[in-house]
Design an enzyme around this catalytic site. Structure first.
Site, PDB file in Angstrom:
ATOM      1  N   ALA A  90      -5.888   2.777  -8.106  1.00  0.00           N
ATOM      2  CA  ALA A  90      -5.017   2.638  -9.098  1.00  0.00           C
ATOM      3  C   ALA A  90      -3.894   3.782  -8.523  1.00  0.00           C
ATOM      4  O   ALA A  90      -2.642   3.531  -9.485  1.00  0.00           O
ATOM      5  CB  ALA A  90      -5.664   2.710 -10.306  1.00  0.00           C
ATOM      6  N   GLY A 113      -2.751   5.105  -5.974  1.00  0.00           N
ATOM      7  CA  GLY A 113      -2.092   4.960  -4.836  1.00  0.00           C
ATOM      8  C   GLY A 113      -0.756   4.271  -4.824  1.00  0.00           C
ATOM      9  O   GLY A 113      -0.317   3.872  -6.047  1.00  0.00           O
ATOM     10  N   HIS A 172       6.672   0.425   9.752  1.00  0.00           N
ATOM     11  CA  HIS A 172       6.102   1.063   8.628  1.00  0.00           C
ATOM     12  C   HIS A 172       6.565   2.465   8.322  1.00  0.00           C
ATOM     13  O   HIS A 172       7.009   3.387   9.268  1.00  0.00           O
ATOM     14  CB  HIS A 172       4.320   0.980   8.320  1.00  0.00           C
ATOM     15  CG  HIS A 172       4.086  -0.348   8.087  1.00  0.00           C
ATOM     16  ND1 HIS A 172       3.978  -1.333   9.130  1.00  0.00           N
ATOM     17  CD2 HIS A 172       3.596  -1.090   6.917  1.00  0.00           C
ATOM     18  CE1 HIS A 172       3.477  -2.494   8.769  1.00  0.00           C
ATOM     19  NE2 HIS A 172       3.395  -2.381   7.305  1.00  0.00           N
ATOM     20  N   LYS A 217       1.407   5.675   6.454  1.00  0.00           N
ATOM     21  CA  LYS A 217       0.403   4.466   6.480  1.00  0.00           C
ATOM     22  C   LYS A 217      -0.695   5.118   7.593  1.00  0.00           C
ATOM     23  O   LYS A 217      -0.553   5.862   8.331  1.00  0.00           O
ATOM     24  CB  LYS A 217       1.066   3.420   7.225  1.00  0.00           C
ATOM     25  CG  LYS A 217      -0.011   2.450   7.521  1.00  0.00           C
ATOM     26  CD  LYS A 217       0.800   0.923   7.833  1.00  0.00           C
ATOM     27  CE  LYS A 217      -0.095  -0.296   7.845  1.00  0.00           C
ATOM     28  NZ  LYS A 217      -1.216  -0.557   6.853  1.00  0.00           N
TER      29      LYS A 217
HETATM   30  N1  LIG Z   1      -2.003  -6.819   1.497  1.00  0.00           N
HETATM   31  C1  LIG Z   1      -0.749  -6.192   1.158  1.00  0.00           C
HETATM   32  O1  LIG Z   1       0.195  -7.104   0.902  1.00  0.00           O
HETATM   33  C2  LIG Z   1      -0.657  -4.674   1.210  1.00  0.00           C
HETATM   34  C3  LIG Z   1      -1.695  -4.006   1.619  1.00  0.00           C
HETATM   35  N2  LIG Z   1      -1.536  -2.577   1.866  1.00  0.00           N
HETATM   36  C4  LIG Z   1      -2.827  -2.069   2.017  1.00  0.00           C
HETATM   37  O2  LIG Z   1      -3.228  -1.429   0.954  1.00  0.00           O
HETATM   38  C5  LIG Z   1      -3.798  -0.204   1.127  1.00  0.00           C
HETATM   39  C6  LIG Z   1      -3.445   0.797   0.162  1.00  0.00           C
HETATM   40  O3  LIG Z   1      -1.977   1.110   0.546  1.00  0.00           O
HETATM   41  P1  LIG Z   1      -1.265   2.545  -0.155  1.00  0.00           P
HETATM   42  O4  LIG Z   1      -1.165   2.111  -1.657  1.00  0.00           O
HETATM   43  O5  LIG Z   1       0.231   2.567   0.535  1.00  0.00           O
HETATM   44  O6  LIG Z   1      -2.119   3.526   0.061  1.00  0.00           O
HETATM   45  P2  LIG Z   1      -2.395   4.796  -0.897  1.00  0.00           P
HETATM   46  O7  LIG Z   1      -3.094   5.686   0.040  1.00  0.00           O
HETATM   47  O8  LIG Z   1      -1.229   5.275  -1.594  1.00  0.00           O
HETATM   48  O9  LIG Z   1      -3.431   4.208  -2.043  1.00  0.00           O
HETATM   49  C7  LIG Z   1      -4.854   4.398  -1.664  1.00  0.00           C
HETATM   50  C8  LIG Z   1      -5.565   4.891  -2.962  1.00  0.00           C
HETATM   51  O10 LIG Z   1      -6.806   4.435  -2.965  1.00  0.00           O
HETATM   52  C9  LIG Z   1      -7.424   5.874  -3.281  1.00  0.00           C
HETATM   53  N3  LIG Z   1      -9.028   5.777  -2.725  1.00  0.00           N
HETATM   54  C10 LIG Z   1      -9.536   6.072  -1.947  1.00  0.00           C
HETATM   55  N4  LIG Z   1     -10.830   5.979  -1.607  1.00  0.00           N
HETATM   56  C11 LIG Z   1     -11.269   5.550  -2.808  1.00  0.00           C
HETATM   57  C12 LIG Z   1     -12.148   5.012  -3.347  1.00  0.00           C
HETATM   58  N5  LIG Z   1     -13.354   4.936  -2.721  1.00  0.00           N
HETATM   59  N6  LIG Z   1     -12.477   4.359  -4.661  1.00  0.00           N
HETATM   60  C13 LIG Z   1     -11.101   4.043  -5.229  1.00  0.00           C
HETATM   61  N7  LIG Z   1     -10.095   4.543  -4.788  1.00  0.00           N
HETATM   62  C14 LIG Z   1     -10.047   4.962  -3.496  1.00  0.00           C
HETATM   63  C15 LIG Z   1      -6.639   6.863  -2.777  1.00  0.00           C
HETATM   64  O11 LIG Z   1      -7.012   8.126  -3.464  1.00  0.00           O
HETATM   65  P3  LIG Z   1      -6.784   9.369  -2.243  1.00  0.00           P
HETATM   66  O12 LIG Z   1      -5.182   9.376  -2.153  1.00  0.00           O
HETATM   67  O13 LIG Z   1      -7.032  10.593  -3.381  1.00  0.00           O
HETATM   68  O14 LIG Z   1      -7.655   9.448  -1.320  1.00  0.00           O
HETATM   69  C16 LIG Z   1      -5.437   6.230  -3.318  1.00  0.00           C
HETATM   70  O15 LIG Z   1      -5.205   6.448  -4.665  1.00  0.00           O
HETATM   71  C17 LIG Z   1      -3.798   0.111   2.644  1.00  0.00           C
HETATM   72  O16 LIG Z   1      -4.729  -0.411   3.388  1.00  0.00           O
HETATM   73  C18 LIG Z   1      -2.479  -0.744   3.024  1.00  0.00           C
HETATM   74  O17 LIG Z   1      -2.467  -1.082   4.320  1.00  0.00           O
HETATM   75  C19 LIG Z   1      -0.506  -2.324   1.549  1.00  0.00           C
HETATM   76  C20 LIG Z   1       0.911  -2.865   1.025  1.00  0.00           C
HETATM   77  C21 LIG Z   1       0.722  -4.186   0.931  1.00  0.00           C
HETATM   78  O1  LIG Z   2       0.306   0.360   4.327  1.00  0.00           O
HETATM   79  C1  LIG Z   2       1.185  -0.679   4.146  1.00  0.00           C
HETATM   80  O2  LIG Z   2       2.217  -0.296   3.692  1.00  0.00           O
HETATM   81  C2  LIG Z   2       1.212  -2.037   4.288  1.00  0.00           C
HETATM   82  N1  LIG Z   2       0.061  -2.725   4.876  1.00  0.00           N
HETATM   83  C3  LIG Z   2      -0.395  -3.926   4.978  1.00  0.00           C
HETATM   84  C4  LIG Z   2      -0.733  -4.037   6.505  1.00  0.00           C
HETATM   85  O3  LIG Z   2      -1.086  -2.887   7.051  1.00  0.00           O
HETATM   86  O4  LIG Z   2      -0.382  -4.932   6.994  1.00  0.00           O
HETATM   87  C5  LIG Z   2       0.562  -4.959   4.367  1.00  0.00           C
HETATM   88  C6  LIG Z   2       2.086  -4.163   4.553  1.00  0.00           C
HETATM   89  O5  LIG Z   2       2.441  -4.315   6.110  1.00  0.00           O
HETATM   90  C7  LIG Z   2       2.188  -2.839   3.973  1.00  0.00           C
END
Ligand SMILES: NC(=O)C1=CN([C@@H]2O[C@H](COP(=O)(O)OP(=O)(O)OC[C@H]3O[C@@H](n4cnc5c(N)ncnc54)[C@H](OP(=O)(O)O)[C@@H]3O)[C@@H](O)[C@H]2O)C=CC1
Ligand SMILES: O=C(O)C1=N[C@H](C(=O)O)C[C@H](O)C1
Length: 258
Positions: free
Chosen positions: A12, A14, A144, A148
């Site tokens: 949440a 992130g 990206h 990432k």
């Molecule tokens: N499917 C889609 O459409 C999309 C997918 N993504 C994917 O979503 C994921 C997150 O991306 P993004 O938000 O940019 O990354 P972030 O690093 O900003 O967010 C991840 C969050 O998860 C937290 N976290 C780590 N370990 C745990 C755990 N065990 N339990 C709960 N929370 C945890 C992190 O904390 P801390 O930073 O303290 O480690 C951080 O707050 C990536 O895999 C990305 O590729 C992203 C965009 C779109």
């Molecule tokens: O990390 C990101 O930002 C994103 N992750 C997903 C991926 O790995 O495909 C989705 C999107 O590209 C954004």
């Protein structure tokens, strides 16, 4: 008046998690009941909050364990975090089948894993898969933000796998490529499709699929300029997951595109 769907967000704090919490809070018919992040126990958090659906935007290293914990807790999962493999997806499908065998008919748990919730990305992947059989060459470029942690992106892997499957179905062989030296410059090999990853300050999430034939080229490109682009897909999955027991991979299955 129908009850609201109670939603927990994992990761949440992130980038995606924060955007998702805001989207859930302002969505009709949904209630945000838990913000779960690093240090919290997922099972305890969903149990204490009474969540019915959890959205996972954590990190590749922990997302599979989270989904198993959610299934054990009786909670539907909508997963955006990347890092999934054929093997980890198979383990989740098997776990969901086991859990659902013990649940009443029509109340099975759903797990939706979507490599990308953006409509432009889902359509780009579909168009690429449709076009792939007609071209000798196909390569994927994903671009990206530099924060990432994984490469190539989950979207690019999904795209390349779909292109490879379409080529196999059409009986196409390997793509033309005379490279003898310098393979490190040719990107990752995903099912025989070359995938190139760019990390650049200022970008959010973008993908280009290049398809080539003698004398012609088709370029399919999508751009997510803002993380709000993922939210309609996330909210759709939250509303639909209970109607899709077991594992569903890809938002296209909820959009009547597959
Ligand atoms: N499917 C889609 O459409 C999309 C997918 N993504 C994917 O979503 C994921 C997150 O991306 P993004 O938000 O940019 O990354 P972030 O690093 O900003 O967010 C991840 C969050 O998860 C937290 N976290 C780590 N370990 C745990 C755990 N065990 N339990 C709960 N929370 C945890 C992190 O904390 P801390 O930073 O303290 O480690 C951080 O707050 C990536 O895999 C990305 O590729 C992203 C965009 C779109
Ligand atoms: O990390 C990101 O930002 C994103 N992750 C997903 C991926 O790995 O495909 C989705 C999107 O590209 C954004």
């Amino acid at each position: 008046m129908t009850d609201k769907i109670r939603v927990a967000v994992l990761g949440a704090a992130g980038r995606m998690g924060a955007t998702t919490c805001a989207a859930v809070e302002s969505a009709e018919g949904l209630e945000l009941v838990a913000r779960v992040d690093v240090g919290d126990d997922v099972a305890t958090a969903v149990r204490e909050s009474g969540a019915q659906v959890a959205i996972d935007f954590t990190i590749p290293a922990v997302t599979e364990a989270n989904v198993h914990a959610l299934l054990d807790a009786g909670v539907h999962a909508v997963v955006g975090a990347t890092g999934w493999t054929d093997e980890s997806r198979a383990r989740v499908a098997e776990h969901a089948a086991q859990v659902n065998a013990g649940r009443p008919q029509g109340q099975g748990l759903g797990v939706v894993i979507a490599p990308n919730f953006g409509l432009s990305a889902v359509l780009a992947m579909q168009f690429a898969a449709k076009a792939a059989r007609y071209f000798e060459s196909a390569e994927v470029v994903e671009l990206h933000h530099p924060n990432k942690v994984d490469a190539p992106s989950g979207t690019a892997r999904h795209t390349a796998a779909a292109i490879a499957a379409a080529r196999r179905d059409a009986g196409l062989g390997p793509m033309p490529d005379a490279t003898e030296d310098g393979w490190e410059a040719r990107g990752a090999d995903v099912d025989g499709v070359r995938v190139h990853a760019v990390r650049l300050r200022g970008l959010v999430a973008h993908e280009e699929i290049l398809l080539g034939n003698p004398g012609e080229q088709l370029v399919i490109r999508q751009d997510s300029f803002d993380r709000v682009s993922f939210m309609p897909g996330v909210l759709l999955a939250v509303r639909e997951v209970a109607n899709h027991p077991g594992l569903t991979v890809g938002l296209e299955h909820l959009l009547d595109l597959a």
